[in-house]
Motif scaffolding. Structure first.
Motif, PDB file in Angstrom:
ATOM      1  N   ARG A 266      19.487 -17.344   2.234  1.00 49.16           N
ATOM      2  CA  ARG A 266      20.635 -17.602   2.383  1.00 49.16           C
ATOM      3  C   ARG A 266      21.623 -17.451   2.974  1.00 49.16           C
ATOM      4  O   ARG A 266      22.967 -17.821   3.246  1.00 49.16           O
ATOM      5  CB  ARG A 266      20.845 -17.565   0.663  1.00 49.16           C
ATOM      6  N   ASN A 267      21.394 -16.596   3.618  1.00 47.87           N
ATOM      7  CA  ASN A 267      23.023 -15.342   4.452  1.00 47.87           C
ATOM      8  C   ASN A 267      22.833 -16.453   5.643  1.00 47.87           C
ATOM      9  O   ASN A 267      24.127 -16.446   6.568  1.00 47.87           O
ATOM     10  CB  ASN A 267      22.161 -14.087   4.662  1.00 47.87           C
ATOM     11  N   HIS A 268      22.434 -17.154   6.231  1.00 41.02           N
ATOM     12  CA  HIS A 268      22.256 -18.222   7.137  1.00 41.02           C
ATOM     13  C   HIS A 268      23.379 -19.402   7.126  1.00 41.02           C
ATOM     14  O   HIS A 268      23.938 -19.791   7.678  1.00 41.02           O
ATOM     15  CB  HIS A 268      21.098 -19.358   7.358  1.00 41.02           C
ATOM     16  N   ILE A 381      21.174  -8.654  16.354  1.00 41.93           N
ATOM     17  CA  ILE A 381      19.992  -8.305  15.750  1.00 41.93           C
ATOM     18  C   ILE A 381      19.732  -9.418  15.555  1.00 41.93           C
ATOM     19  O   ILE A 381      20.054 -10.767  15.590  1.00 41.93           O
ATOM     20  CB  ILE A 381      20.320  -7.428  13.947  1.00 41.93           C
ATOM     21  N   GLY A 382      18.494 -10.242  16.233  1.00 45.34           N
ATOM     22  CA  GLY A 382      17.839 -11.107  15.928  1.00 45.34           C
ATOM     23  C   GLY A 382      16.409 -11.322  16.746  1.00 45.34           C
ATOM     24  O   GLY A 382      16.252  -9.914  17.753  1.00 45.34           O
ATOM     25  N   PRO A 383      15.820 -12.342  16.837  1.00 44.11           N
ATOM     26  CA  PRO A 383      14.349 -12.210  18.244  1.00 44.11           C
ATOM     27  C   PRO A 383      14.931 -12.117  19.396  1.00 44.11           C
ATOM     28  O   PRO A 383      16.051 -13.027  19.844  1.00 44.11           O
ATOM     29  CB  PRO A 383      13.716 -13.776  17.352  1.00 44.11           C
ATOM     30  N   ARG A 384      14.019 -11.092  20.147  1.00 44.14           N
ATOM     31  CA  ARG A 384      14.444 -10.968  20.986  1.00 44.14           C
ATOM     32  C   ARG A 384      13.895 -12.907  21.762  1.00 44.14           C
ATOM     33  O   ARG A 384      13.376 -13.095  21.873  1.00 44.14           O
ATOM     34  CB  ARG A 384      13.569 -10.233  21.766  1.00 44.14           C
ATOM     35  N   HIS A 441      13.857 -13.095   5.441  1.00 43.99           N
ATOM     36  CA  HIS A 441      14.946 -11.927   4.468  1.00 43.99           C
ATOM     37  C   HIS A 441      16.517 -11.437   5.437  1.00 43.99           C
ATOM     38  O   HIS A 441      16.754 -10.732   4.825  1.00 43.99           O
ATOM     39  CB  HIS A 441      13.656 -11.075   4.328  1.00 43.99           C
ATOM     40  N   ARG A 442      16.558 -12.008   5.966  1.00 39.88           N
ATOM     41  CA  ARG A 442      17.846 -11.417   6.899  1.00 39.88           C
ATOM     42  C   ARG A 442      19.074 -10.937   5.327  1.00 39.88           C
ATOM     43  O   ARG A 442      19.053 -12.003   4.478  1.00 39.88           O
ATOM     44  CB  ARG A 442      18.486 -12.822   7.584  1.00 39.88           C
ATOM     45  N   GLY A 443      19.304  -9.696   6.065  1.00 43.02           N
ATOM     46  CA  GLY A 443      20.913  -9.218   5.328  1.00 43.02           C
ATOM     47  C   GLY A 443      20.920  -8.375   5.331  1.00 43.02           C
ATOM     48  O   GLY A 443      20.079  -7.606   6.283  1.00 43.02           O
TER      49      GLY A 443
END
Length: 464
Positions: A266-268, A381-384, A441-443
């Motif tokens: 939901r953080n998106h 932070i994120g996918p390369r 699970h981003r948070g």
């Protein structure tokens, strides 16, 4: 190994025990030493409670940085010894360097040595107890795998690699047409009719169901599973278990209903989280650029001597929503590294110069990318971000590969701190699994964990 385990500690429970008893053993040791040797540098009472709080914060922080709570390393004493000494050294050093929050240095400097030895020895005693007791087979979770579509050897190895205390006893193959060829004698095969009796005889504590299309769950098996479940027995889906233990999404095991199993964080859409995240990106990128400016004379000189070519270069990468942008990088390879065309970088790539290898290992090669973070092409932070040619290739080979582009690429990420070097299909699949786990699970807590692990990577010179 004893078949009958006492009981099993879950991953979160073991990490909690490690953290709790690290603190308790250290404080108990300091208290005992203080009483016996009239040790007054560190005291625990109502007047000095801030000292205790600061000590606990430092010990917990550096314990995370130096991987004291990595379960794969917590059951090996050689790793524990190194990490305990590093954690204790930094804890004591920072405790000494904050006299406004901690006691002033004692006149008798031997108390500092007592302080260090008390903490280090107490942690080593507790970790030895953990290895010999809690991490021993008597606390393993004994698991039976049931299904009609699986590679039992791969399942057992992947789960036990992620959690050494997760022991796959054997399996029940519900599809007679599927021949499961394994090369491990310790993995036992049982029949459907034996399920309930097998649970008793082998002291199974959990059943993992891996039936992809549920056709293998015929009525006799379903009835036995239902009977066990009514008795409170743990029966779980393989995808759920795999994600929980490995902290990856088993995308290769999910069919067309992928989005049912993969709810996005939901953080998106959380405006406060996104605003705080972007503000943090801007602040850190400014600091990173300033650090780069300070280090630039050293980097430029090293490049002129060892690399002999341009210091910076630009390369196209795929960003959020598949949009292509140009990333800024420090050159670490020979000038003619891709004269025959684009290639995946390898772990021991001969195209990388000696100075370039130093830049990669120290992560200094990524400093220019703070400029891309500041522009908004990337996040911290994120996918390369990957090159378009490789994105096209991997999208054809790996299911749902494009899903990683729903958020901005990052300077570091869950895959970077957890996965192996990505120089083949299997490594790319593993990195995608970690990337999707982060997206799901981003948070803030996962972000903090990534930052701590990145800090550990830099300190241990494990950049790639």
């Amino acid at each position: 190994m004893s078949k009958k385990p006492i009981f099993h500690f879950e991953i979160s429970e073991r990490k909690f025990l490690l953290k709790l008893f690290d603190i308790l053993f250290a404080l108990l040791s300091l208290t005992i030493v203080g009483i016996i040797f009239q040790f007054d540098y560190f005291r625990i009472n109502s007047d000095t409670w801030t000292w205790t709080l600061v000590f606990i914060v430092y010990l917990s922080f550096f314990g995370n940085v130096f991987e004291l709570y990595d379960l794969q390393k917590a059951d090996r004493f050689d790793s524990v010894l190194k990490n305990v000494l590093l954690t204790t050294s930094l804890t004591v050093l920072f405790y000494m360097l904050t006299p406004l929050l901690t006691p002033s240095l004692p006149e008798n400097r031997l108390q500092i040595i007592f302080f260090f030895l008390s903490v280090a020895i107490s942690l080593l005693i507790w970790r030895s107890l953990y290895i010999s007791l809690i991490s021993s087979p008597r606390f393993y979770k004994r698991v039976l795998v049931v299904g009609d579509s699986f590679d039992i050897k791969l399942i057992a190895e992947s789960l036990q690699k992620a959690d050494p205390n997760y022991f796959v006893v054997g399996y029940i193959n519900t599809d007679e047409t599927l021949k499961t060829d394994i090369a491990r004698e310790d993995l036992l095969r049982f029949e459907v009719e034996e399920l309930v009796q097998t649970v008793k005889d082998e002291h199974i504590s959990e059943i993992v169901v891996t039936s992809a299309f549920q056709r293998g769950l015929m009525l006799p098996l379903y009835n036995q599973l239902s009977k066990l479940q009514k008795q409170g027995f743990s029966i779980r889906d393989y995808s759920q278990v795999y994600e929980e233990i490995t902290q990856r999404i088993p995308v290769q095991n999910v069919d067309k209903d992928f989005y049912r199993y993969f709810p996005f964080s939901r953080n998106h859409q959380n405006k406060f989280y996104l605003l705080a995240f972007r503000s943090f990106d801007i602040l850190v990128s400014i600091v990173g650029i300033l650090v780069g400016v300070i280090l630039s004379p050293f980097i430029i000189t090293g490049n002129l001597i060892a690399n002999r070519g341009k210091t910076f270069y630009f390369q196209e990468r795929v960003g959020k929503n598949g949009e292509v942008f140009k990333i800024v990088k420090l050159r670490t390879m020979n000038k003619d590294a891709e004269i025959s065309g684009p290639q995946f970088a390898q772990k021991k790539d001969l195209r990388v110069t000696k100075f370039g290898r130093f830049l990669r290992r120290s992560r200094l090669d990524e400093i220019p990318q703070f400029y891309n973070v500041l522009l908004g092409d990337m996040s911290l932070i994120g996918p390369r971000p990957e090159r378009p040619v490789f994105v096209d290739e991997l999208s054809e080979l790996i299911p749902f590969y494009d899903t990683r582009h729903i958020i901005k690429p990052g300077l570091t990420g869950w895959a970077q701190v957890m996965a192996n070097y990505g120089d083949c299909y299997d490594d790319s699949l593993e990195k995608l699994q970690y990337d999707l786990y982060y997206i799901k699970h981003r948070g803030i807590f996962l972000d903090l964990s990534i930052l701590l692990k990145t800090f550990s990577t830099v300190l241990f010179f494990r950049g790639q």
